[in-house]
Motif scaffolding. Structure first.
Motif, PDB file in Angstrom:
ATOM      1  N   THR A   1     -14.108   4.705   0.200  1.00 29.26           N
ATOM      2  CA  THR A   1     -13.693   3.435   0.823  1.00 29.26           C
ATOM      3  C   THR A   1     -12.214   3.434   1.178  1.00 29.26           C
ATOM      4  N   GLN A   2     -11.443   4.341   0.618  1.00 25.98           N
ATOM      5  CA  GLN A   2     -10.015   4.384   0.894  1.00 25.98           C
ATOM      6  C   GLN A   2      -9.684   5.133   2.186  1.00 25.98           C
ATOM      7  N   LEU A   3     -10.536   6.052   2.594  1.00 20.36           N
ATOM      8  CA  LEU A   3     -10.239   6.918   3.723  1.00 20.36           C
ATOM      9  C   LEU A   3     -11.402   6.888   4.708  1.00 20.36           C
ATOM     10  N   THR A   4     -11.139   6.483   5.941  1.00 18.11           N
ATOM     11  CA  THR A   4     -12.180   6.425   6.964  1.00 18.11           C
ATOM     12  C   THR A   4     -11.702   7.102   8.236  1.00 18.11           C
ATOM     13  N   SER A   9     -12.597   6.772  18.409  1.00 16.27           N
ATOM     14  CA  SER A   9     -11.196   6.489  18.730  1.00 16.27           C
ATOM     15  C   SER A   9     -10.254   7.562  18.195  1.00 16.27           C
ATOM     16  N   ASN A  10     -10.827   8.525  17.455  1.00 21.54           N
ATOM     17  CA  ASN A  10     -10.039   9.620  16.876  1.00 21.54           C
ATOM     18  C   ASN A  10      -8.915   9.080  15.991  1.00 21.54           C
ATOM     19  N   THR A  11      -9.237   8.088  15.162  1.00 14.72           N
ATOM     20  CA  THR A  11      -8.247   7.484  14.273  1.00 14.72           C
ATOM     21  C   THR A  11      -8.650   7.709  12.821  1.00 14.72           C
ATOM     22  N   LEU A  12      -7.650   7.982  11.992  1.00 17.63           N
ATOM     23  CA  LEU A  12      -7.834   8.144  10.561  1.00 17.63           C
ATOM     24  C   LEU A  12      -7.174   6.966   9.867  1.00 17.63           C
ATOM     25  N   ALA A  13      -7.905   6.202   9.079  1.00 16.54           N
ATOM     26  CA  ALA A  13      -7.390   5.005   8.423  1.00 16.54           C
ATOM     27  C   ALA A  13      -7.369   5.206   6.916  1.00 16.54           C
ATOM     28  N   VAL A  14      -6.282   4.739   6.297  1.00 14.21           N
ATOM     29  CA  VAL A  14      -6.134   4.823   4.855  1.00 14.21           C
ATOM     30  C   VAL A  14      -5.944   3.418   4.310  1.00 14.21           C
ATOM     31  N   ALA A  15      -6.739   3.031   3.343  1.00 16.86           N
ATOM     32  CA  ALA A  15      -6.626   1.707   2.730  1.00 16.86           C
ATOM     33  C   ALA A  15      -6.016   1.839   1.342  1.00 16.86           C
ATOM     34  N   GLY A  16      -5.132   0.902   1.012  1.00 15.80           N
ATOM     35  CA  GLY A  16      -4.507   0.922  -0.298  1.00 15.80           C
ATOM     36  C   GLY A  16      -3.453   2.018  -0.400  1.00 15.80           C
TER      37      GLY A  16
END
Length: 211
Positions: A1-4, A9-16
């Motif tokens: 859930t922290q890394l998607t 869109s070729n995007t890397l998202a990091v939560a927290g």
């Protein structure tokens, strides 16, 4: 859930807060949830680091030391190409801005040089340059080889910031801003003036008289 990762869109998202660990359990890089990036170690970049901002008075480079001793951090320019020679430029701080034609222009510069690289008797130079009529000119040269401080323009020493009209009118002036006592040399006579600018004594250039 922290890394998607979104392949569309070729995007890397990091939560927290996300941490990239270093060797033997040490912390390497930490990306905080508020957007701050912290790192325990050296940052090595082979190329340009470009900090850009559209906010007034930014970007800011802040170097903070929290040790309780008497020594803080430093900015270091190191030239280590193993082919060094006398008068090499070791580093420079350049001040640039657009001119009226939207051309990025160098307006001022501070240069550090190796005047003499002889082991155990090294000498260094610091050169201050400014743009004058479209050409970069040296205005102050701190010469370590000859132990001189060279001022290539007018020298004005005063207790407060002088008006623009006073700058450039004398080649040499030492001025007491409170009492207006000063010494003037304008390329001819040397004047000693008291409060209010009245000449009390001068050395006459042509006759060599003292007046």
């Amino acid at each position: 859930t922290q890394l998607t990762y979104n392949p569309f869109s070729n995007t890397l998202a990091v939560a927290g807060t996300t941490t990239i660990g270093g060797g033997y359990g040490s912390t390497g890089i930490t990306l905080e949830s508020d957007g701050d990036l912290s790192m325990n170690g050296d940052l090595k970049v082979d190329g340009l680091i470009h900090l850009a901002s559209s906010t007034t008075a930014e970007p800011i480079i802040k170097i903070e030391n929290t040790n309780t001793d008497a020594t803080a951090g430093s900015i270091q320019f190191v030239k280590n190409g193993h082919g060094e020679a006398d008068n090499d430029v070791l580093g420079s701080i350049d001040f640039k801005g657009d001119d009226s034609g939207n051309v990025e222009t160098l307006y001022a510069q501070i240069i550090g040089k190796s005047g003499d690289i002889t082991n155990a008797s090294e000498d260094g130079d610091i050169v201050f340059k400014v743009a004058q009529n479209g050409t970069m000119r040296t205005v102050i040269h701190i010469d370590g080889v000859n132990e001189d401080v060279l001022v290539h323009n007018d020298l004005y020493v005063t207790g407060a910031e002088p008006t623009d009209a006073a700058i450039g009118t004398k080649y040499f002036r030492i001025h007491n801003n409170n009492s207006h006592n000063y010494i003037d040399y304008g390329g001819g006579n040397v004047y000693f003036r008291d409060d209010g600018g009245t000449t009390t004594m001068f050395f006459e250039n042509t006759t060599r008289d003292v007046g």
